[in-house]
Design a protein around this motif. Structure first.
Motif, mmCIF file in Angstrom:
data_model
loop_
_atom_site.group_PDB
_atom_site.id
_atom_site.type_symbol
_atom_site.label_atom_id
_atom_site.label_comp_id
_atom_site.label_asym_id
_atom_site.label_seq_id
_atom_site.Cartn_x
_atom_site.Cartn_y
_atom_site.Cartn_z
ATOM 1 N N UNK A 164 -12.983 -22.865 42.769
ATOM 2 C CA UNK A 164 -13.803 -23.179 43.946
ATOM 3 C C UNK A 164 -12.945 -23.647 45.117
ATOM 4 N N UNK A 165 -11.929 -24.440 44.823
ATOM 5 C CA UNK A 165 -11.062 -24.949 45.890
ATOM 6 C C UNK A 165 -10.247 -23.795 46.481
ATOM 7 N N UNK A 166 -9.768 -22.899 45.633
ATOM 8 C CA UNK A 166 -8.974 -21.769 46.145
ATOM 9 C C UNK A 166 -9.830 -20.876 47.047
ATOM 10 N N UNK A 167 -11.078 -20.732 46.690
ATOM 11 C CA UNK A 167 -11.984 -19.945 47.531
ATOM 12 C C UNK A 167 -12.158 -20.618 48.899
ATOM 13 N N UNK A 168 -12.377 -21.917 48.888
ATOM 14 C CA UNK A 168 -12.531 -22.651 50.160
ATOM 15 C C UNK A 168 -11.245 -22.566 50.984
ATOM 16 N N UNK A 169 -10.115 -22.667 50.288
ATOM 17 C CA UNK A 169 -8.822 -22.625 50.993
ATOM 18 C C UNK A 169 -8.556 -21.252 51.616
ATOM 19 N N UNK A 170 -9.102 -20.205 51.013
ATOM 20 C CA UNK A 170 -8.810 -18.859 51.516
ATOM 21 C C UNK A 170 -9.310 -18.683 52.953
ATOM 22 N N UNK A 171 -10.247 -19.525 53.373
ATOM 23 C CA UNK A 171 -10.770 -19.442 54.747
ATOM 24 C C UNK A 171 -9.894 -20.153 55.773
ATOM 25 N N UNK A 172 -9.061 -21.071 55.311
ATOM 26 C CA UNK A 172 -8.323 -21.908 56.268
ATOM 27 C C UNK A 172 -6.806 -21.852 56.080
ATOM 28 N N UNK A 230 -29.468 -37.890 56.428
ATOM 29 C CA UNK A 230 -29.459 -37.807 57.895
ATOM 30 C C UNK A 230 -28.647 -38.940 58.515
ATOM 31 N N UNK A 231 -28.859 -40.148 58.008
ATOM 32 C CA UNK A 231 -28.154 -41.308 58.567
ATOM 33 C C UNK A 231 -26.642 -41.156 58.366
ATOM 34 N N UNK A 232 -26.235 -40.570 57.249
ATOM 35 C CA UNK A 232 -24.803 -40.382 56.998
ATOM 36 C C UNK A 232 -24.226 -39.286 57.874
ATOM 37 N N UNK A 233 -24.979 -38.204 58.019
ATOM 38 C CA UNK A 233 -24.434 -37.073 58.772
ATOM 39 C C UNK A 233 -24.381 -37.360 60.270
ATOM 40 N N UNK A 234 -24.947 -38.504 60.679
ATOM 41 C CA UNK A 234 -24.823 -38.923 62.084
ATOM 42 C C UNK A 234 -23.389 -39.358 62.392
ATOM 43 N N UNK A 235 -22.623 -39.743 61.361
ATOM 44 C CA UNK A 235 -21.248 -40.186 61.632
ATOM 45 C C UNK A 235 -20.213 -39.602 60.673
ATOM 46 N N UNK A 236 -20.642 -39.110 59.527
ATOM 47 C CA UNK A 236 -19.690 -38.633 58.517
ATOM 48 C C UNK A 236 -19.641 -37.108 58.539
ATOM 49 N N UNK A 237 -18.447 -36.513 58.647
ATOM 50 C CA UNK A 237 -18.379 -35.045 58.679
ATOM 51 C C UNK A 237 -18.934 -34.426 57.401
ATOM 52 N N UNK A 238 -19.668 -33.323 57.562
ATOM 53 C CA UNK A 238 -20.141 -32.588 56.385
ATOM 54 C C UNK A 238 -18.931 -31.984 55.688
ATOM 55 N N UNK A 239 -18.893 -32.057 54.373
ATOM 56 C CA UNK A 239 -17.708 -31.549 53.655
ATOM 57 C C UNK A 239 -17.680 -30.023 53.616
ATOM 58 N N UNK A 240 -16.515 -29.467 53.347
ATOM 59 C CA UNK A 240 -16.397 -28.028 53.121
ATOM 60 C C UNK A 240 -16.865 -27.689 51.716
ATOM 61 N N UNK A 241 -16.654 -28.638 50.798
ATOM 62 C CA UNK A 241 -16.964 -28.379 49.394
ATOM 63 C C UNK A 241 -17.277 -29.701 48.703
ATOM 64 N N UNK A 242 -18.380 -29.706 47.945
ATOM 65 C CA UNK A 242 -18.658 -30.829 47.056
ATOM 66 C C UNK A 242 -18.650 -30.286 45.641
ATOM 67 N N UNK A 243 -17.822 -30.875 44.794
ATOM 68 C CA UNK A 243 -17.757 -30.490 43.395
ATOM 69 C C UNK A 243 -18.542 -31.546 42.629
ATOM 70 N N UNK A 244 -19.712 -31.150 42.176
ATOM 71 C CA UNK A 244 -20.578 -32.098 41.463
ATOM 72 C C UNK A 244 -20.375 -31.915 39.963
ATOM 73 N N UNK A 245 -19.767 -32.899 39.336
ATOM 74 C CA UNK A 245 -19.473 -32.833 37.902
ATOM 75 C C UNK A 245 -20.703 -33.298 37.127
ATOM 76 N N UNK A 246 -21.373 -32.336 36.523
ATOM 77 C CA UNK A 246 -22.650 -32.624 35.880
ATOM 78 C C UNK A 246 -22.476 -32.963 34.399
ATOM 79 N N UNK A 247 -22.804 -34.215 34.041
ATOM 80 C CA UNK A 247 -22.836 -34.600 32.618
ATOM 81 C C UNK A 247 -24.134 -35.357 32.354
#
Ligand code: TMP
Length: 212
Positions: free
Chosen positions: A198-206, A121-138
Protein backbone atom coordinates in the motif's frame (compact mmCIF):
# COMPACT_ATOMS: atom_id res chain seq x y z
CA UNK A 1 20.86 7.05 -2.85
CA UNK A 2 18.61 9.77 -1.43
CA UNK A 3 15.09 9.51 -2.82
CA UNK A 4 13.18 12.67 -3.64
CA UNK A 5 9.45 13.32 -3.61
CA UNK A 6 7.33 15.91 -5.41
CA UNK A 7 5.64 16.64 -2.07
CA UNK A 8 5.44 15.28 1.45
CA UNK A 9 3.50 12.08 2.13
CA UNK A 10 1.43 11.58 5.27
CA UNK A 11 0.84 8.00 6.43
CA UNK A 12 -1.08 7.17 9.61
CA UNK A 13 -1.19 3.78 11.27
CA UNK A 14 -4.33 3.14 13.28
CA UNK A 15 -5.95 0.33 15.23
CA UNK A 16 -7.19 -0.67 18.64
CA UNK A 17 -4.75 -1.23 21.49
CA UNK A 18 -2.67 -4.34 20.89
CA UNK A 19 -3.10 -4.27 17.10
CA UNK A 20 0.66 -4.08 16.53
CA UNK A 21 0.70 -0.48 15.22
CA UNK A 22 3.78 0.67 17.03
CA UNK A 23 5.98 -2.19 15.88
CA UNK A 24 4.73 -1.89 12.30
CA UNK A 25 5.21 1.88 12.25
CA UNK A 26 8.81 1.42 13.40
CA UNK A 27 9.46 -1.28 10.85
CA UNK A 28 7.98 0.83 8.06
CA UNK A 29 10.03 3.89 9.01
CA UNK A 30 13.20 1.81 9.16
CA UNK A 31 12.51 0.19 5.79
CA UNK A 32 11.83 3.53 4.06
CA UNK A 33 14.91 5.11 5.64
CA UNK A 34 17.04 2.22 4.35
CA UNK A 35 15.59 2.86 0.90
CA UNK A 36 16.93 6.43 1.04
CA UNK A 37 13.72 8.29 1.92
CA UNK A 38 13.62 11.04 4.50
CA UNK A 39 11.22 9.80 7.15
CA UNK A 40 9.67 11.43 10.20
CA UNK A 41 8.40 8.73 12.57
CA UNK A 42 6.08 10.18 15.16
CA UNK A 43 3.17 9.24 17.43
CA UNK A 44 0.08 10.47 19.24
CA UNK A 45 -0.52 11.26 22.00
CA UNK A 46 2.75 13.21 21.83
CA UNK A 47 5.08 14.24 24.64
CA UNK A 48 3.52 17.71 24.89
CA UNK A 49 2.06 18.78 28.27
CA UNK A 50 -1.36 17.70 26.92
CA UNK A 51 -0.02 14.31 25.85
CA UNK A 52 1.68 13.78 29.18
CA UNK A 53 -1.53 14.59 31.00
CA UNK A 54 -3.42 12.07 28.85
CA UNK A 55 -0.88 9.34 29.60
CA UNK A 56 -0.82 9.97 33.33
CA UNK A 57 -4.62 9.89 33.44
CA UNK A 58 -4.65 6.63 31.48
CA UNK A 59 -2.78 4.99 34.33
CA UNK A 60 -4.71 6.56 37.15
CA UNK A 61 -8.25 6.11 35.81
CA UNK A 62 -9.06 8.36 32.89
CA UNK A 63 -12.78 7.90 33.46
CA UNK A 64 -12.37 10.88 35.77
CA UNK A 65 -12.57 13.03 32.65
CA UNK A 66 -15.76 13.66 30.71
CA UNK A 67 -15.70 12.72 27.02
CA UNK A 68 -15.55 16.42 26.11
CA UNK A 69 -12.62 17.10 28.41
CA UNK A 70 -10.81 14.13 26.95
CA UNK A 71 -11.55 15.28 23.40
CA UNK A 72 -10.16 18.70 24.21
CA UNK A 73 -6.86 17.24 25.46
CA UNK A 74 -6.37 15.10 22.34
CA UNK A 75 -7.24 18.03 20.07
CA UNK A 76 -4.83 20.43 21.79
CA UNK A 77 -2.12 17.80 21.68
CA UNK A 78 -2.73 17.26 17.96
CA UNK A 79 -2.70 20.99 17.17
CA UNK A 80 0.82 21.19 18.56
CA UNK A 81 1.80 18.00 16.77
CA UNK A 82 0.58 19.30 13.41
CA UNK A 83 2.14 22.74 13.85
CA UNK A 84 5.50 21.61 15.24
CA UNK A 85 6.13 18.24 13.60
CA UNK A 86 3.75 17.14 10.83
CA UNK A 87 3.38 20.35 8.80
CA UNK A 88 7.13 21.20 8.78
CA UNK A 89 8.05 17.64 7.75
CA UNK A 90 5.50 17.66 4.92
CA UNK A 91 6.75 21.09 3.87
CA UNK A 92 10.26 19.55 3.68
CA UNK A 93 8.82 16.81 1.41
CA UNK A 94 9.45 14.04 3.90
CA UNK A 95 7.41 10.91 4.54
CA UNK A 96 5.59 11.28 7.85
CA UNK A 97 4.65 8.00 9.55
CA UNK A 98 2.42 8.67 12.53
CA UNK A 99 1.46 5.98 15.03
CA UNK A 100 -2.14 7.17 15.60
CA UNK A 101 -3.80 10.30 14.19
CA UNK A 102 -7.27 11.82 14.25
CA UNK A 103 -9.01 8.56 13.32
CA UNK A 104 -8.16 7.44 16.86
CA UNK A 105 -10.13 10.41 18.17
CA UNK A 106 -13.04 9.60 15.86
CA UNK A 107 -13.08 5.99 17.11
CA UNK A 108 -12.12 6.32 20.80
CA UNK A 109 -13.97 9.50 21.69
CA UNK A 110 -16.77 8.41 19.36
CA UNK A 111 -17.03 5.27 21.50
CA UNK A 112 -17.52 7.51 24.51
CA UNK A 113 -20.62 8.93 22.87
CA UNK A 114 -19.35 11.91 20.87
CA UNK A 115 -20.41 12.31 17.24
CA UNK A 116 -17.77 10.72 14.94
CA UNK A 117 -18.49 12.98 11.97
CA UNK A 118 -18.33 16.13 14.11
CA UNK A 119 -14.97 14.93 15.46
CA UNK A 120 -13.71 14.36 11.92
CA UNK A 121 -14.82 17.80 10.82
CA UNK A 122 -13.25 19.55 13.81
CA UNK A 123 -9.94 17.78 13.13
CA UNK A 124 -9.90 18.42 9.41
CA UNK A 125 -10.23 22.14 10.16
CA UNK A 126 -6.55 22.12 11.18
CA UNK A 127 -5.04 18.68 10.56
CA UNK A 128 -4.03 17.71 7.00
CA UNK A 129 -5.92 14.75 5.55
CA UNK A 130 -3.50 11.84 5.21
CA UNK A 131 -2.46 10.23 1.93
CA UNK A 132 -2.89 6.80 3.48
CA UNK A 133 -4.30 5.35 6.68
CA UNK A 134 -3.32 1.77 7.43
CA UNK A 135 -5.94 0.43 9.80
CA UNK A 136 -4.68 -2.71 11.52
CA UNK A 137 -7.80 -4.70 12.23
CA UNK A 138 -7.72 -7.18 15.14
CA UNK A 139 -10.42 -8.47 17.46
CA UNK A 140 -10.45 -7.04 21.00
CA UNK A 141 -9.56 -10.52 22.29
CA UNK A 142 -6.40 -10.63 20.17
CA UNK A 143 -5.51 -7.06 21.11
CA UNK A 144 -5.93 -7.69 24.83
CA UNK A 145 -3.97 -10.95 24.64
CA UNK A 146 -1.09 -9.20 22.94
CA UNK A 147 -1.09 -6.47 25.57
CA UNK A 148 -0.97 -9.03 28.38
CA UNK A 149 1.88 -10.89 26.70
CA UNK A 150 3.91 -7.85 25.68
CA UNK A 151 3.58 -5.82 28.85
CA UNK A 152 2.99 -8.58 31.34
CA UNK A 153 0.25 -6.43 32.84
CA UNK A 154 -3.49 -6.21 32.91
CA UNK A 155 -4.86 -3.83 30.25
CA UNK A 156 -5.80 -0.35 31.54
CA UNK A 157 -9.23 1.21 31.62
CA UNK A 158 -9.13 2.24 27.99
CA UNK A 159 -8.45 -1.24 26.85
CA UNK A 160 -11.45 -3.12 28.17
CA UNK A 161 -13.05 -5.49 25.69
CA UNK A 162 -16.50 -3.83 25.47
CA UNK A 163 -14.92 -0.47 24.86
CA UNK A 164 -12.57 -1.91 22.23
CA UNK A 165 -15.54 -3.48 20.45
CA UNK A 166 -17.25 -0.09 20.13
CA UNK A 167 -13.99 1.54 19.03
CA UNK A 168 -13.45 -1.15 16.43
CA UNK A 169 -16.92 -0.78 14.97
CA UNK A 170 -16.38 2.96 14.50
CA UNK A 171 -13.02 2.31 12.81
CA UNK A 172 -14.81 -0.16 10.53
CA UNK A 173 -17.37 2.48 9.56
CA UNK A 174 -14.82 5.01 8.31
CA UNK A 175 -15.40 5.35 4.60
CA UNK A 176 -12.55 7.18 2.89
CA UNK A 177 -10.56 6.14 -0.17
CA UNK A 178 -7.28 6.57 1.68
CA UNK A 179 -8.44 4.39 4.60
CA UNK A 180 -7.15 0.84 4.04
CA UNK A 181 -8.05 -2.03 6.33
CA UNK A 182 -5.38 -4.64 6.92
CA UNK A 183 -6.05 -8.00 8.57
CA UNK A 184 -3.67 -7.81 11.53
CA UNK A 185 -4.66 -11.14 13.06
CA UNK A 186 -1.92 -12.62 10.86
CA UNK A 187 1.77 -12.81 11.70
CA UNK A 188 3.79 -9.60 11.65
CA UNK A 189 5.64 -10.40 8.39
CA UNK A 190 2.43 -10.89 6.41
CA UNK A 191 0.95 -7.71 7.87
CA UNK A 192 4.10 -5.81 6.94
CA UNK A 193 3.95 -7.09 3.33
CA UNK A 194 0.46 -5.62 2.94
CA UNK A 195 1.54 -2.38 4.54
CA UNK A 196 4.46 -2.10 2.18
CA UNK A 197 2.45 -2.75 -0.97
CA UNK A 198 0.00 0.00 0.00
CA UNK A 199 2.82 2.41 0.82
CA UNK A 200 4.63 1.66 -2.44
CA UNK A 201 1.44 2.39 -4.34
CA UNK A 202 1.04 5.73 -2.56
CA UNK A 203 4.71 6.53 -3.17
CA UNK A 204 4.39 5.84 -6.89
CA UNK A 205 2.39 9.08 -7.19
CA UNK A 206 4.98 11.31 -5.54
CA UNK A 207 8.33 9.62 -6.11
CA UNK A 208 10.73 11.36 -8.49
CA UNK A 209 12.46 8.76 -10.64
CA UNK A 210 16.12 9.48 -11.06
CA UNK A 211 18.28 8.18 -13.87
CA UNK A 212 20.39 5.24 -12.69
P1 TMP B 1 -1.11 4.50 22.73
O1 TMP B 1 -1.33 3.35 23.68
O2 TMP B 1 -1.19 4.15 21.28
O3 TMP B 1 0.10 5.33 23.08
O4 TMP B 1 -2.36 5.49 22.93
C1 TMP B 1 -2.77 5.88 24.18
C2 TMP B 1 -4.26 5.73 24.34
O5 TMP B 1 -4.92 6.92 23.91
C3 TMP B 1 -4.87 4.59 23.55
O6 TMP B 1 -5.71 3.83 24.42
C4 TMP B 1 -5.73 5.28 22.53
C5 TMP B 1 -6.07 6.60 23.16
N1 TMP B 1 -6.32 7.70 22.21
C6 TMP B 1 -7.59 8.29 22.19
O7 TMP B 1 -8.45 7.88 22.98
N2 TMP B 1 -7.81 9.33 21.35
C7 TMP B 1 -6.86 9.82 20.48
O8 TMP B 1 -7.11 10.76 19.73
C8 TMP B 1 -5.54 9.21 20.52
C9 TMP B 1 -4.47 9.73 19.62
C10 TMP B 1 -5.33 8.15 21.39
Amino acid sequence: MTQHLTRGLLIAIEGIDGSGKTAQAQRLAEHLTNQGYEVMLTHEPTDSPYGRKIRSLAHSGRAALTADQELKLFMEDRKLHVANVIAPALEAKQIVVTDRYYFSTIAYQGARGLDPSAIQQANEAFAPRPDLVLYLNVSPETGLDRIRQARGEEPNLFERAEMLRDIRSIFASIDELFFVEIDAERNADDVFKDILSNVEYALSYVHIHQPA
